[in-house]
Write a protein that holds these residues in place. Structure first.
Motif, PDB file in Angstrom:
ATOM      1  N   UNK A 287       0.832  -1.200   0.000  1.00  0.00           N
ATOM      2  CA  UNK A 287       0.000   0.000   0.000  1.00  0.00           C
ATOM      3  C   UNK A 287       0.873   1.258   0.000  1.00  0.00           C
ATOM      4  N   UNK A 288       1.921   1.244   0.819  1.00  0.00           N
ATOM      5  CA  UNK A 288       2.861   2.371   0.816  1.00  0.00           C
ATOM      6  C   UNK A 288       3.492   2.538  -0.565  1.00  0.00           C
ATOM      7  N   UNK A 289       3.868   1.430  -1.174  1.00  0.00           N
ATOM      8  CA  UNK A 289       4.488   1.499  -2.489  1.00  0.00           C
ATOM      9  C   UNK A 289       3.525   2.088  -3.515  1.00  0.00           C
ATOM     10  N   UNK A 290       2.277   1.659  -3.488  1.00  0.00           N
ATOM     11  CA  UNK A 290       1.294   2.159  -4.451  1.00  0.00           C
ATOM     12  C   UNK A 290       1.147   3.672  -4.357  1.00  0.00           C
ATOM     13  N   UNK A 291       1.062   4.180  -3.140  1.00  0.00           N
ATOM     14  CA  UNK A 291       0.861   5.618  -2.964  1.00  0.00           C
ATOM     15  C   UNK A 291       2.168   6.377  -3.211  1.00  0.00           C
ATOM     16  N   UNK A 292       3.301   5.819  -2.783  1.00  0.00           N
ATOM     17  CA  UNK A 292       4.588   6.465  -3.045  1.00  0.00           C
ATOM     18  C   UNK A 292       4.834   6.608  -4.543  1.00  0.00           C
ATOM     19  N   UNK A 293       4.503   5.571  -5.303  1.00  0.00           N
ATOM     20  CA  UNK A 293       4.675   5.638  -6.753  1.00  0.00           C
ATOM     21  C   UNK A 293       3.766   6.702  -7.358  1.00  0.00           C
ATOM     22  N   UNK A 294       2.566   6.839  -6.821  1.00  0.00           N
ATOM     23  CA  UNK A 294       1.642   7.869  -7.303  1.00  0.00           C
ATOM     24  C   UNK A 294       2.196   9.266  -7.009  1.00  0.00           C
ATOM     25  N   UNK A 295       2.764   9.446  -5.826  1.00  0.00           N
ATOM     26  CA  UNK A 295       3.387  10.722  -5.478  1.00  0.00           C
ATOM     27  C   UNK A 295       4.547  11.031  -6.426  1.00  0.00           C
ATOM     28  N   UNK A 296       5.357  10.013  -6.706  1.00  0.00           N
ATOM     29  CA  UNK A 296       6.495  10.186  -7.606  1.00  0.00           C
ATOM     30  C   UNK A 296       6.037  10.546  -9.012  1.00  0.00           C
TER      31      UNK A 296
END
Length: 304
Positions: A287-296
């Motif tokens: 879940x962190x990865x999904x949102x971090x990638x969206x932020x990036x």
């Protein structure tokens, strides 16, 4: 590929964008049951969490600290950083604020579940807690549900009133009440540090949907066995719930059907309306990865 930039917050990605990021990962076929386990290391101030994940073109790891004494010193209870990596090469590409990321992704996961578990006419949210996660959950749920009423239940009267005032500024009819308010709820969300049940599960209406996000320990829970026994049960992943979801483990759910979030988002899980629906989350690295990638991605689009 060198580290491109550090993101102090969440780079302009809001609740709706975070919910969409969670849902896209699951709709693209990601299996949360196969996600790497979280490592938790006790330290004098609390615990350190190490949360690695890989999906699609990215990988990453969050190092988070949970320091229960911090709020008493005016500091966040959850601290940390997120290192986002290029998937094929594992080269670092961005460093994100781990606490800000957690404050965005946890409500997004809840919202992704409750937008499917709530009855269409759901309008009244009973919200337990008054910290950052409570505010984040209100914002995320308003991004996916047409709420009109908010009831805040919290130990600290001043913080409860502040959260109710925030809801009022968002256009909601608000109140501060006790745990019995769940009897009139359409949605109940628990985001507290409680280790024992917050309310009588027999009071929850059959049409209501409930989410609990406050703990990831097998001996802590926010809801009682009465609610769990009455409800259809949903989790992020059965594999992690069997280790960490005290709300379920302490209620003795061995042999019960647990539907995971991927099954719910893809439409494969039933959503009965004749009994409460209960979603228990403990937080997972994907879940962190999904949102971090969206932020990036959002940062790259916004860059000149």
């Amino acid at each position: 590929m060198p580290l491109q930039y550090a993101v102090p917050g969440t780079g302009g990605v809001g609740p709706a964008g975070a919910v969409g990021a969670i849902e896209r990962v699951l709709l693209d076929g990601f299996d949360p049951e196969a996600a790497p386990a979280r490592s938790a290391v006790p330290v004098p101030a609390g615990e350190l969490l190490l949360m690695p994940a890989a999906a699609g073109p990215y990988a990453g790891v969050k190092i988070a600290g949970v320091a229960p004494a911090n709020p008493g010193h005016g500091l966040p209870r959850i601290t940390g950083s997120y290192l986002l990596l290029d998937g094929p090469t594992l080269q670092p590409i961005a460093l994100l604020d781990g606490a800000a990321l957690t404050a965005l992704r946890t409500p997004a996961v809840t919202a992704a579940a409750l937008r499917r578990l709530a009855v269409p006419e759901a309008a009244h949210l009973v919200l337990f807690g008054s910290g950052p996660q409570a505010y984040g959950h209100l914002d995320a749920l308003l991004a996916v549900r047409p709420l009109t009423r908010l009831t805040v239940v919290a130990r600290h009267a001043g913080r409860a009133a502040a959260l109710a005032g925030y809801g009022q500024r968002l256009g909601l009819a608000t109140a501060v009440a006790g745990p019995e308010a769940v009897a009139d709820a359409d949605l109940v969300v628990c985001c507290t540090t409680a280790r024992t049940p917050l309310f009588d599960g027999a009071l929850v209406p059959a049409h209501a949907a409930v989410a609990a996000v406050g703990s990831h320990e097998p001996d802590a829970r926010e809801v009682d066995g009465t609610l769990v026994g009455r409800a259809e049960l949903y989790v992020e992943a059965r594999s992690v719930a069997g280790r960490e979801a005290g709300d379920l483990l302490m209620a003795g759910v061995a042999g019960r059907q647990l539907w995971n979030l991927a099954e719910l988002v893809r439409g494969d899980a039933p959503v009965p309306t004749g009994r409460p629906r209960f979603f228990k989350s403990v937080g997972m690295a994907w879940e962190d990865l999904a949102v971090a990638a969206e932020v990036y991605r959002a940062g790259r689009v916004a860059s000149p």
